[in-house]
Scaffold this active site. Structure first.
Site, PDB file in Angstrom:
ATOM      1  N   CYS A 228       5.639   4.757   2.345  1.00 17.64           N
ATOM      2  CA  CYS A 228       5.210   3.370   2.110  1.00 17.64           C
ATOM      3  C   CYS A 228       4.054   3.301   1.117  1.00 17.64           C
ATOM      4  CB  CYS A 228       4.838   2.716   3.433  1.00 17.64           C
ATOM      5  SG  CYS A 228       3.587   3.642   4.342  1.00 17.64           S
TER       6      CYS A 228
ATOM      7  N   ARG B  61      -3.123  -9.952   6.461  1.00 18.75           N
ATOM      8  CA  ARG B  61      -3.248  -8.552   6.894  1.00 18.75           C
ATOM      9  C   ARG B  61      -4.469  -8.455   7.790  1.00 18.75           C
ATOM     10  NH1 ARG B  61      -2.704  -3.108   3.310  1.00 18.75           N
ATOM     11  NH2 ARG B  61      -0.550  -3.753   3.596  1.00 18.75           N
TER      12      ARG B  61
ATOM     13  N   ASP C 126       4.452   8.496   6.362  1.00 21.40           N
ATOM     14  CA  ASP C 126       3.328   7.562   6.210  1.00 21.40           C
ATOM     15  C   ASP C 126       2.045   8.389   6.373  1.00 21.40           C
ATOM     16  OD1 ASP C 126       1.642   5.320   6.193  1.00 21.40           O
ATOM     17  OD2 ASP C 126       2.215   4.620   8.203  1.00 21.40           O
TER      18      ASP C 126
ATOM     19  N   ARG D 256       8.889  -3.902  -2.865  1.00 20.77           N
ATOM     20  CA  ARG D 256       8.028  -4.798  -2.091  1.00 20.77           C
ATOM     21  C   ARG D 256       8.073  -6.200  -2.718  1.00 20.77           C
ATOM     22  NH1 ARG D 256       4.044  -2.970   1.112  1.00 20.77           N
ATOM     23  NH2 ARG D 256       4.220  -5.146   1.793  1.00 20.77           N
TER      24      ARG D 256
ATOM     25  N   HIS E  50       4.635  -3.670  10.329  1.00 24.99           N
ATOM     26  CA  HIS E  50       4.539  -3.943   8.892  1.00 24.99           C
ATOM     27  C   HIS E  50       5.930  -4.412   8.430  1.00 24.99           C
ATOM     28  CE1 HIS E  50       2.999  -3.968   4.943  1.00 24.99           C
ATOM     29  NE2 HIS E  50       2.785  -2.696   4.730  1.00 24.99           N
TER      30      HIS E  50
ATOM     31  N   GLN F 291       7.094  -4.379   4.704  1.00 24.36           N
ATOM     32  CA  GLN F 291       7.353  -3.020   4.231  1.00 24.36           C
ATOM     33  C   GLN F 291       8.783  -2.610   4.587  1.00 24.36           C
ATOM     34  OE1 GLN F 291       5.139  -0.662   2.570  1.00 24.36           O
ATOM     35  NE2 GLN F 291       7.151   0.229   2.268  1.00 24.36           N
TER      36      GLN F 291
HETATM   37  N1   CP Z   1       2.494   0.009   1.658  1.00 21.15           N
HETATM   38  C1   CP Z   1       1.467  -0.869   1.657  1.00 21.15           C
HETATM   39  O1   CP Z   1       1.415  -1.814   2.442  1.00 21.15           O
HETATM   40  O2   CP Z   1       0.555  -0.646   0.682  1.00 21.15           O
HETATM   41  P1   CP Z   1      -0.834  -1.396   0.542  1.00 21.15           P
HETATM   42  O3   CP Z   1      -1.706  -0.999   1.690  1.00 21.15           O
HETATM   43  O4   CP Z   1      -1.365  -0.941  -0.789  1.00 21.15           O
HETATM   44  O5   CP Z   1      -0.589  -2.887   0.552  1.00 21.15           O
HETATM   45  N1  NVA Z   2       0.092   3.092   8.678  1.00 20.75           N
HETATM   46  C1  NVA Z   2      -0.610   2.744   7.464  1.00 20.75           C
HETATM   47  C2  NVA Z   2       0.243   1.949   6.551  1.00 20.75           C
HETATM   48  C3  NVA Z   2      -0.382   1.628   5.220  1.00 20.75           C
HETATM   49  C4  NVA Z   2       0.509   0.763   4.379  1.00 20.75           C
HETATM   50  C5  NVA Z   2      -1.873   1.969   7.822  1.00 20.75           C
HETATM   51  O1  NVA Z   2      -1.812   1.106   8.714  1.00 20.75           O
HETATM   52  O2  NVA Z   2      -2.911   2.211   7.215  1.00 20.75           O
END
Ligand code: CP
Ligand code: NVA
Length: 306
Positions: free
Chosen positions: A265, A102, A224, A293, A129, A132
């Protein structure tokens, strides 16, 4: 990109996505039953941003498939003191059998993947993502019994989560509307890519600035956070007024189809992009979505290492 990398949904065909979802559904229902493709293997989980769901579900998914997860926070590595992503990827490949990453820019992920000799999986970038979206499609399939022909209304910021939903949805026959405030539309590059998928896979994609029009007759409403990780300008009131019409509330749910499900999400900012009534209400699919997930990622890892 190495063929065993999973950096985005772009390289996957609709049929490959369908196979992956079918396998995820099977593994969810039947369990992994002695399937140990990761036996004796260590998989690094390298996070440069916070995470609850992605990190823990990957950690458990690796364990379920017989592997050993090694959790690495970017700030605690030399990466946090300026070692390059390429050098980090090169070195970690000497110890690990895979890396779940990430990070910020997709270019940063791709540079790491290009330098690494092991499969690299995207656990969220600013651009997309994909893990997701796999769980999201699995959830729709579970609730609705099908994906093709349904209408998914995304409401909110047109960035990473929206991009992956657009890619997955238009490859699986969904009719996708993306309603954003003006200036928050998804990237033109992703929009034109997905428009090509709509002609191949008999799906559709519509961009709107009116969320109530987007949500009309929807089978799925999806939202989101208004402010993504790494994008906080500190001006909360400007964000609140920009997105005020984009809150998923009971009025918006009432505009959708009678069997609509609501997805997020997570993490949710209750009272901002979604109300308590909706996220805790009878149309909410968010907790099953969060569970999925894990199942989607078990299937993904089984495909890569199987
Ligand atoms: N939806 C998602 O990716 O959650 P986290 O940021 O908790 O991993
Ligand atoms: N759009 C959000 C998604 C979190 C899972 C972010 O990037 O923070």
């Amino acid at each position: 990109m190495r063929s065993s990398d999973f950096l985005s949904l772009k390289p996957l065909g609709g049929d490959e996505l369908e196979d992956l979802l079918e396998e995820a559904m099977r593994l969810k229902n039947e369990g992994t039953k002695g399937q140990r493709p990761l036996s004796g293997k260590a998989v690094g989980l390298l996070f440069e941003k916070p995470s609850t769901r992605t990190r823990v579900s990957f950690e458990v998914a690796v364990l379920k498939l017989g592997g050993h997860p090694v959790v690495l926070s970017g700030a605690e590595l030399q990466l946090g003191r300026g070692e390059t992503v390429e050098d980090t990827g090169r070195v970690l490949s000497r110890y690990l059998d895979g890396l779940v990453v990430r990070t910020f820019g997709q270019d940063r992920l791709e540079a790491l993947a290009a330098a690494a000799d092991v499969p690299v999986i995207n656990a969220l970038t600013d651009l997309c993502h994909p893990c997701q979206a796999l769980a999201d499609m699995l959830t729709i399939l579970e609730y609705k019994g099908t994906i093709r022909g349904l209408k998914l209304a995304y409401v909110g910021d047109g960035n990473n989560v929206a991009h992956s939903l657009m890619r997955a949805g238009t490859k699986l026959g969904l009719h996708v509307t993306v309603s954003t405030p003006p200036g928050r539309e998804p990237l033109e590059e992703i929009v034109s890519e997905c428009r090509e998928y709509t002609t191949i896979y008999d799906s559709s994609l519509e961009l709107l600035n009116d969320p109530m029009v987007g949500a009309a007759d929807a089978d799925v409403i999806y939202t989101d956070v208004w402010v993504s990780m790494g994008q906080d300008t500190g001006d909360e009131s400007a964000v609140a007024s920009e997105f005020a019409r984009f809150r998923v509330d009971e009025k918006m749910v009432a505009a959708a189809g009678t069997d609509v499900i609501v997805m997020h999400c997570l993490p949710a900012h209750r009272g901002q992009e979604i109300t308590d009534e909706v996220i805790d209400g009878s149309r909410s699919a968010v907790w099953d979505q969060a569970e999925n997930r894990l199942h989607a990622q078990v299937a993904l890892l089984a495909m890569i290492y199987g």
